[in-house]
Design a protein around this motif. Structure first.
Motif, PDB file in Angstrom:
ATOM      1  N   GLY A   7       0.826  -1.199   0.000  1.00  0.00           N
ATOM      2  CA  GLY A   7       0.000   0.000   0.000  1.00  0.00           C
ATOM      3  C   GLY A   7       0.854   1.240   0.000  1.00  0.00           C
ATOM      4  N   ASN A   8       0.282   2.329   0.507  1.00  0.00           N
ATOM      5  CA  ASN A   8       0.937   3.629   0.495  1.00  0.00           C
ATOM      6  C   ASN A   8       1.378   4.031   1.895  1.00  0.00           C
ATOM      7  N   VAL A 120      -7.217  -2.094   5.822  1.00  0.00           N
ATOM      8  CA  VAL A 120      -7.371  -0.826   5.091  1.00  0.00           C
ATOM      9  C   VAL A 120      -6.083  -0.454   4.362  1.00  0.00           C
ATOM     10  N   TYR A 121      -4.952  -0.822   4.929  1.00  0.00           N
ATOM     11  CA  TYR A 121      -3.676  -0.552   4.268  1.00  0.00           C
ATOM     12  C   TYR A 121      -3.604  -1.269   2.927  1.00  0.00           C
ATOM     13  N   ILE A 203      10.277   9.217   3.802  1.00  0.00           N
ATOM     14  CA  ILE A 203      10.219   8.454   2.556  1.00  0.00           C
ATOM     15  C   ILE A 203       8.752   8.168   2.248  1.00  0.00           C
ATOM     16  N   VAL A 204       8.411   8.300   0.987  1.00  0.00           N
ATOM     17  CA  VAL A 204       7.057   8.014   0.505  1.00  0.00           C
ATOM     18  C   VAL A 204       7.139   6.719  -0.285  1.00  0.00           C
ATOM     19  N   VAL A 205       6.500   5.671   0.219  1.00  0.00           N
ATOM     20  CA  VAL A 205       6.636   4.328  -0.344  1.00  0.00           C
ATOM     21  C   VAL A 205       5.345   3.938  -1.049  1.00  0.00           C
ATOM     22  N   ASP A 206       5.476   3.465  -2.300  1.00  0.00           N
ATOM     23  CA  ASP A 206       4.273   3.052  -3.031  1.00  0.00           C
ATOM     24  C   ASP A 206       4.158   1.532  -3.075  1.00  0.00           C
ATOM     25  N   GLY A 207       3.075   1.064  -3.647  1.00  0.00           N
ATOM     26  CA  GLY A 207       2.792  -0.358  -3.681  1.00  0.00           C
ATOM     27  C   GLY A 207       3.687  -1.151  -4.612  1.00  0.00           C
TER      28      GLY A 207
END
Length: 270
Positions: A7-8, A120-121, A203-207
């Motif tokens: 997820g995000n 939800v994640y 840090i912004v982590v994507d799927g």
């Protein structure tokens, strides 16, 4: 191999700006508003929940979040309460505050709220965390240890919330000189990537298992997968760690990292 990220995530190294431009928290708010204009602040990590919630409520409302609610869970009974489970499902975004990461996992672990968070994640709800809330994001987390020369001196680790796998996260990284304990942490399992996040940095982590750096300082990635030598299994208490062949990356805002390929991504390459 299981996916590293499902997820995000927005993982903050602590001490993020709450008074000026609030670049990181504004990024959190703008990301959440794309789906639903509400934020749930989880204050489990802190022993001053109302004070901490009031701070983030004020900031996020100033940044345009319409509804800011708190999930003040300080025991496992509350973590199994259906009202609190519903709050998790209704939230547009979820934010874990700082404090003590062991409080997060020992109180929430294995409860209905924990199951709801995982659900939800996976469905795409943005989950952010700062300081202790950052450390708790991974499947294994650092809960204590000396920040000096890497040696066998009582580094403590425990299971985390498992939103992100095969990494261990340390926060307040450069400001508290934590490179030594992160090196010791990855030496225990060289396949695990060490990620040290400075204050006022995230840090912004994507799927897809990619992350990019935002904020005002740096992120350090320690990769011990290809080390040629380690003495960690022979150490006695107080002995100094030896690691040969560690790969270290220092990333500035705008750069990123591919967690699957274990490769940095320079600015403009994301």
């Amino acid at each position: 191999m299981d996916e590293k990220v499902k997820g995000n995530l927005i993982i903050i190294g602590g001490a993020e700006d709450k008074e000026g431009e609030c670049a990181i928290l504004n990024y959190v708010a703008s990301t959440v508003k794309k789906s639903k204009n509400s934020m749930l602040i989880i204050t489990t990590a802190t022993q001053k929940p109302q004070e901490v919630f009031s701070t983030y409520e004020r900031v996020f409302k100033r940044l345009g979040i319409g509804e800011v609610d708190t999930l003040d869970i300080n025991d496992r009974e509350k973590a199994n309460d259906s009202v609190n489970v519903t709050k998790v499902y209704n939230a547009g975004g979820i934010f874990f505050t700082g404090g003590d990461q062991l409080r997060i996992t020992s109180i929430l672990g294995g409860t209905k709220v924990n199951d709801a968070l995982a659900d939800v994640y996976k469905k795409g709800t943005v989950i952010a965390g700062t300081s202790a809330g950052a450390s708790a994001m991974s499947s294994t987390m650092i809960v204590g240890g000396e920040a000096d020369t890497p040696k066998k001196s009582g580094l403590s680790m425990a299971p985390g919330l498992s939103f992100i796998h095969e990494v261990v996260i340390d926060q307040h990284f450069a400001q508290r000189g934590r490179i030594g304990r992160l090196l010791y942490a990855v030496a225990q399992n060289p396949y695990t990537l060490g990620i040290g996040i400075d204050e006022d940095t995230a840090i912004v982590v994507d799927g897809k298992g990619l992350f990019h750096v935002i904020g005002n300082n740096s992120v350090t990635v320690v990769d011990a997968k290809n080390i040629r030598h380690s003495n960690i299994s022979e150490l006695n208490q107080g002995d100094v760690l030896e690691l040969i062949g560690v790969t270290l990356h220092v990333l500035s805002p705008g750069s990123g990292f591919d967690l699957t390929r274990r490769e940095p991504i320079l600015k403009g390459g994301l």
